[in-house]
Scaffold this motif. Structure first.
Motif, PDB file in Angstrom:
ATOM      1  N   VAL A 276      10.852  10.350   8.827  1.00 45.72           N
ATOM      2  CA  VAL A 276       9.610   9.933   9.483  1.00 45.72           C
ATOM      3  C   VAL A 276       9.843   8.694  10.355  1.00 45.72           C
ATOM      4  CG1 VAL A 276       8.017  10.905   7.807  1.00 45.72           C
ATOM      5  CG2 VAL A 276       8.970   8.623   7.413  1.00 45.72           C
ATOM      6  N   PRO A 277       9.173   8.647  11.518  1.00 49.02           N
ATOM      7  CA  PRO A 277       9.414   7.526  12.443  1.00 49.02           C
ATOM      8  C   PRO A 277       8.458   6.356  12.285  1.00 49.02           C
ATOM      9  CG  PRO A 277       8.163   9.236  13.552  1.00 49.02           C
ATOM     10  CD  PRO A 277       8.388   9.729  12.138  1.00 49.02           C
ATOM     11  N   ASN A 278       7.436   6.485  11.425  1.00 52.41           N
ATOM     12  CA  ASN A 278       6.451   5.403  11.321  1.00 52.41           C
ATOM     13  C   ASN A 278       6.029   5.217   9.874  1.00 52.41           C
ATOM     14  OD1 ASN A 278       4.058   7.211  10.787  1.00 52.41           O
ATOM     15  ND2 ASN A 278       4.576   7.922  12.850  1.00 52.41           N
ATOM     16  N   VAL A 279       5.356   4.099   9.625  1.00 55.30           N
ATOM     17  CA  VAL A 279       5.043   3.711   8.256  1.00 55.30           C
ATOM     18  C   VAL A 279       4.000   4.628   7.619  1.00 55.30           C
ATOM     19  CG1 VAL A 279       3.237   2.056   8.895  1.00 55.30           C
ATOM     20  CG2 VAL A 279       4.541   1.714   6.784  1.00 55.30           C
ATOM     21  N   TRP A 280       3.073   5.162   8.421  1.00 53.00           N
ATOM     22  CA  TRP A 280       2.043   6.020   7.834  1.00 53.00           C
ATOM     23  C   TRP A 280       2.617   7.370   7.418  1.00 53.00           C
ATOM     24  CZ3 TRP A 280      -1.285   2.953   6.211  1.00 53.00           C
ATOM     25  CH2 TRP A 280      -1.656   1.832   6.943  1.00 53.00           C
ATOM     26  N   GLY A 281       3.608   7.840   8.175  1.00 49.38           N
ATOM     27  CA  GLY A 281       4.310   9.047   7.736  1.00 49.38           C
ATOM     28  C   GLY A 281       5.033   8.815   6.428  1.00 49.38           C
ATOM     29  N   LEU A 282       5.621   7.634   6.286  1.00 51.24           N
ATOM     30  CA  LEU A 282       6.277   7.288   5.022  1.00 51.24           C
ATOM     31  C   LEU A 282       5.263   7.239   3.885  1.00 51.24           C
ATOM     32  CD1 LEU A 282       8.848   6.332   3.507  1.00 51.24           C
ATOM     33  CD2 LEU A 282       8.192   3.994   4.112  1.00 51.24           C
ATOM     34  N   ALA A 283       4.094   6.670   4.146  1.00 54.62           N
ATOM     35  CA  ALA A 283       3.062   6.592   3.109  1.00 54.62           C
ATOM     36  C   ALA A 283       2.657   7.988   2.635  1.00 54.62           C
ATOM     37  CB  ALA A 283       1.850   5.833   3.623  1.00 54.62           C
ATOM     38  N   LEU A 284       2.484   8.920   3.568  1.00 53.71           N
ATOM     39  CA  LEU A 284       2.127  10.297   3.189  1.00 53.71           C
ATOM     40  C   LEU A 284       3.245  10.943   2.370  1.00 53.71           C
ATOM     41  CD1 LEU A 284       0.435  11.601   6.472  1.00 53.71           C
ATOM     42  CD2 LEU A 284      -0.674  11.081   4.288  1.00 53.71           C
ATOM     43  N   ALA A 285       4.490  10.694   2.765  1.00 54.03           N
ATOM     44  CA  ALA A 285       5.621  11.268   2.021  1.00 54.03           C
ATOM     45  C   ALA A 285       5.689  10.704   0.609  1.00 54.03           C
ATOM     46  CB  ALA A 285       6.921  10.999   2.778  1.00 54.03           C
ATOM     47  N   ILE A 286       5.461   9.401   0.472  1.00 54.47           N
ATOM     48  CA  ILE A 286       5.484   8.794  -0.859  1.00 54.47           C
ATOM     49  C   ILE A 286       4.317   9.314  -1.703  1.00 54.47           C
ATOM     50  CG2 ILE A 286       5.265   6.615  -2.119  1.00 54.47           C
ATOM     51  CD1 ILE A 286       8.001   7.095  -0.851  1.00 54.47           C
ATOM     52  N   ALA A 287       3.140   9.495  -1.080  1.00 51.38           N
ATOM     53  CA  ALA A 287       2.019  10.087  -1.815  1.00 51.38           C
ATOM     54  C   ALA A 287       2.371  11.487  -2.306  1.00 51.38           C
ATOM     55  CB  ALA A 287       0.772  10.123  -0.926  1.00 51.38           C
ATOM     56  N   ALA A 288       3.124  12.234  -1.484  1.00 53.24           N
ATOM     57  CA  ALA A 288       3.544  13.580  -1.892  1.00 53.24           C
ATOM     58  C   ALA A 288       4.493  13.527  -3.085  1.00 53.24           C
ATOM     59  CB  ALA A 288       4.203  14.303  -0.718  1.00 53.24           C
TER      60      ALA A 288
ATOM     61  N   LEU B 159       0.830  -1.207   0.000  1.00 52.21           N
ATOM     62  CA  LEU B 159       0.000   0.000   0.000  1.00 52.21           C
ATOM     63  C   LEU B 159       0.865   1.258   0.000  1.00 52.21           C
ATOM     64  CD1 LEU B 159      -2.835  -0.973   2.524  1.00 52.21           C
ATOM     65  CD2 LEU B 159      -3.001  -0.797   0.038  1.00 52.21           C
ATOM     66  N   VAL B 160       1.975   1.220   0.718  1.00 53.29           N
ATOM     67  CA  VAL B 160       2.878   2.372   0.729  1.00 53.29           C
ATOM     68  C   VAL B 160       3.424   2.626  -0.673  1.00 53.29           C
ATOM     69  CG1 VAL B 160       5.059   3.266   1.629  1.00 53.29           C
ATOM     70  CG2 VAL B 160       3.488   2.068   3.157  1.00 53.29           C
ATOM     71  N   VAL B 161       3.799   1.555  -1.375  1.00 52.89           N
ATOM     72  CA  VAL B 161       4.277   1.700  -2.756  1.00 52.89           C
ATOM     73  C   VAL B 161       3.184   2.288  -3.644  1.00 52.89           C
ATOM     74  CG1 VAL B 161       5.117   0.464  -4.784  1.00 52.89           C
ATOM     75  CG2 VAL B 161       5.932  -0.175  -2.504  1.00 52.89           C
ATOM     76  N   ALA B 162       1.947   1.804  -3.446  1.00 52.75           N
ATOM     77  CA  ALA B 162       0.822   2.281  -4.260  1.00 52.75           C
ATOM     78  C   ALA B 162       0.459   3.727  -3.968  1.00 52.75           C
ATOM     79  CB  ALA B 162      -0.400   1.395  -4.031  1.00 52.75           C
ATOM     80  N   ALA B 163       0.908   4.271  -2.827  1.00 49.42           N
ATOM     81  CA  ALA B 163       0.567   5.647  -2.456  1.00 49.42           C
ATOM     82  C   ALA B 163       1.070   6.653  -3.483  1.00 49.42           C
ATOM     83  CB  ALA B 163       1.130   5.973  -1.075  1.00 49.42           C
ATOM     84  N   ALA B 164       2.193   6.351  -4.142  1.00 49.40           N
ATOM     85  CA  ALA B 164       2.699   7.269  -5.168  1.00 49.40           C
ATOM     86  C   ALA B 164       1.710   7.404  -6.314  1.00 49.40           C
ATOM     87  CB  ALA B 164       4.051   6.779  -5.682  1.00 49.40           C
ATOM     88  N   GLY B 165       1.150   6.285  -6.760  1.00 46.16           N
ATOM     89  CA  GLY B 165       0.154   6.331  -7.829  1.00 46.16           C
ATOM     90  C   GLY B 165      -1.103   7.054  -7.408  1.00 46.16           C
ATOM     91  N   VAL B 166      -1.518   6.848  -6.157  1.00 49.57           N
ATOM     92  CA  VAL B 166      -2.704   7.546  -5.645  1.00 49.57           C
ATOM     93  C   VAL B 166      -2.463   9.053  -5.637  1.00 49.57           C
ATOM     94  CG1 VAL B 166      -4.183   7.873  -3.623  1.00 49.57           C
ATOM     95  CG2 VAL B 166      -3.455   5.572  -4.279  1.00 49.57           C
ATOM     96  N   GLY B 167      -1.290   9.455  -5.173  1.00 53.39           N
ATOM     97  CA  GLY B 167      -0.965  10.883  -5.166  1.00 53.39           C
ATOM     98  C   GLY B 167      -0.941  11.475  -6.556  1.00 53.39           C
ATOM     99  N   GLN B 168      -0.475  10.696  -7.520  1.00 53.33           N
ATOM    100  CA  GLN B 168      -0.416  11.190  -8.893  1.00 53.33           C
ATOM    101  C   GLN B 168      -1.810  11.368  -9.474  1.00 53.33           C
ATOM    102  OE1 GLN B 168       2.712   9.430 -11.077  1.00 53.33           O
ATOM    103  NE2 GLN B 168       2.028  10.170 -13.076  1.00 53.33           N
ATOM    104  N   VAL B 169      -2.701  10.406  -9.227  1.00 52.37           N
ATOM    105  CA  VAL B 169      -4.071  10.523  -9.735  1.00 52.37           C
ATOM    106  C   VAL B 169      -4.783  11.709  -9.085  1.00 52.37           C
ATOM    107  CG1 VAL B 169      -6.324   9.401  -9.749  1.00 52.37           C
ATOM    108  CG2 VAL B 169      -4.285   8.094 -10.365  1.00 52.37           C
ATOM    109  N   ILE B 170      -4.621  11.846  -7.770  1.00 49.88           N
ATOM    110  CA  ILE B 170      -5.254  12.963  -7.062  1.00 49.88           C
ATOM    111  C   ILE B 170      -4.752  14.302  -7.590  1.00 49.88           C
ATOM    112  CG2 ILE B 170      -5.397  14.123  -4.809  1.00 49.88           C
ATOM    113  CD1 ILE B 170      -5.431  11.348  -3.529  1.00 49.88           C
ATOM    114  N   GLY B 171      -3.485  14.357  -7.970  1.00 50.58           N
ATOM    115  CA  GLY B 171      -2.889  15.630  -8.348  1.00 50.58           C
ATOM    116  C   GLY B 171      -3.083  16.047  -9.782  1.00 50.58           C
ATOM    117  N   ASP B 172      -3.603  15.178 -10.658  1.00 49.46           N
ATOM    118  CA  ASP B 172      -3.624  15.485 -12.089  1.00 49.46           C
ATOM    119  C   ASP B 172      -4.402  16.762 -12.425  1.00 49.46           C
ATOM    120  OD1 ASP B 172      -1.954  13.560 -13.207  1.00 49.46           O
ATOM    121  OD2 ASP B 172      -3.514  12.029 -13.198  1.00 49.46           O
TER     122      ASP B 172
END
Length: 392
Positions: free
Chosen positions: A94-106, A48-61
């Motif tokens: 970031v100290p936790n996985v959800w922070g990493l997910a947000l960063a990858i989405a960014a 899911l963390v890997v997929a966050a980049a694609g989600v961020g890209q779709v949201i940002g288009d």
């Protein structure tokens, strides 16, 4: 429009940043899941963390189109580079996985702004007679960067661990900012080409006026995006199905990518000389055929042969979606239209792997691969039906 145009005036300041940005993206691509695992994520959560980049890209288009229309192409690329730098710094801290997910989405959000702005810039700055070559070269340069990135990341990780890959991307982003400052502003390009100013439209007005194109050609772009993304999934999965080791699988995938990279300029040249259909339709037919042949492979040799055919099909289509979007975009709402058009393509890219996963869960891997092959042929029909005879 004047006929004079110099590649050397804008080429290095457009293509070199694209190469560097691609290197950075390629460097971190293999390590995001590892970083998530290091923070305690399960395999499912790491995916899911890997997929966050694609989600961020779709949201940002679509917001990327609005932003680019307001502040200009060069400023949008600079802003996106700044955003990805902040996101990468967060990945390191970031100290936790959800922070990493947000960063990858960014990073995905930044990629949507970056990709749209450079596409809009080239669509405006390059004459129509050279547009496909310019955009297919842009796509090819990005692929070369993504190919180089993992090797540089691996070298840096020898000294810095997984953080080394993020530092490679940060260094590349810093160089990109320096190069973008030398990029001519698009208004100066218009003045030098004696192009009349255009009246900008709101995002809502652009989408409403051009919805007929989006619901036809945009759907075709969605299908193309899905088939292209499936290639990155089905080759490794089928290699595992055949019992091949990770090293052999990587070699097969690398050979396919190498063939892919060789075809971007010939593809653009054919599009400029003969028309967009002459590339779009054969690309999808070949890619669809390769998917249909994949379940017939039974060894590393036959899988390699089919993977090379997939590389040919994908390489033939280098830059096709960017070119079609640029052709259909109205002068007064170019960036907003491109944002919506990219939304269709990016949605397809994200949906392709999910479709494979769903069909595999219900019927097995071979039927899933066949479904993607038929999707490729459906994309060929859509491209044949909806690509106009002449670009705008």
């Amino acid at each position: 429009m004047t006929e004079s145009f110099s590649w050397w005036r804008i080429g290095p300041s457009v293509y070199l940043p694209a190469l560097l940005y691609g290197i950075g993206q390629g460097a971190i691509a293999p390590v995001v899941a590892l970083s998530a695992r290091d923070l305690g994520a399960s395999i499912a959560v790491a995916s899911l963390v890997v997929a966050a980049a694609g989600v961020g890209q779709v949201i940002g288009d679509i917001p990327a189109g609005t932003l680019t229309a307001r502040i200009g192409e060069r400023r949008a690329m600079l802003l996106a580079t700044g955003l990805v730098s902040v996101a990468l710094a967060a990945c390191l801290l970031v100290p936790n996985v959800w922070g990493l997910a947000l960063a990858i989405a960014a990073t995905g959000l930044a990629a949507s702004v970056w990709g749209l702005a450079r596409q809009a810039y080239l669509s405006e700055a390059v004459p129509l007679r050279m547009r496909a070559r310019a955009l297919s070269t842009l796509g090819g340069i990005q692929r070369i960067g993504s190919f180089i990135g993992p090797f540089l990341g691996a070298f840096a990780m020898k000294f810095l661990g997984t953080d080394g890959a993020y530092w490679i991307h940060l260094g590349a982003a810093a160089l990109v900012c320096v190069l973008l400052l030398s990029l001519p502003d698009i208004e100066s390009v218009r003045r030098n080409r004696a192009t009349n100013p255009v009246v900008l439209q709101s995002t809502r007005a652009v989408l409403r006026e051009h919805f007929p194109v989006l619901r036809t050609l945009g759907v075709g772009a969605l299908l193309v995006g899905a088939v292209r993304a499936s290639r990155q999934v089905v080759i490794p999965l089928w290699a595992e199905h055949l019992g091949l080791d990770a090293q052999t699988t990587s070699l097969i995938f690398g050979l396919s990518g190498a063939v892919d990279m060789l075809l971007f300029y010939p593809a653009g040249s054919v599009m400029d000389r003969f028309g967009r259909k002459w590339v779009a339709v054969p690309s999808m037919l070949v890619l669809g055929l390769a998917h249909l042949l994949l379940p017939l492979t039974h060894s590393a040799f036959t899988l390699t042969a089919v993977a090379l055919v997939m590389g040919v099909g994908n390489g033939l289509g280098a830059g096709i979606l960017m070119t079609l979007g640029a052709d259909a975009a109205p002068p007064g709402g170019r960036a907003q239209f491109l944002g919506a058009f990219r939304l269709f393509a990016d949605t397809g890219s994200g949906a392709g792997p999910f479709l494979i996963a769903g069909v595999t869960a219900l019927a097995g891997l071979a039927p899933a691969v066949l479904v993607m092959g038929l999707t490729g042929w459906a994309a060929a029909v859509a491209m044949s039906r909806w690509i106009p005879a002449r670009p705008r």
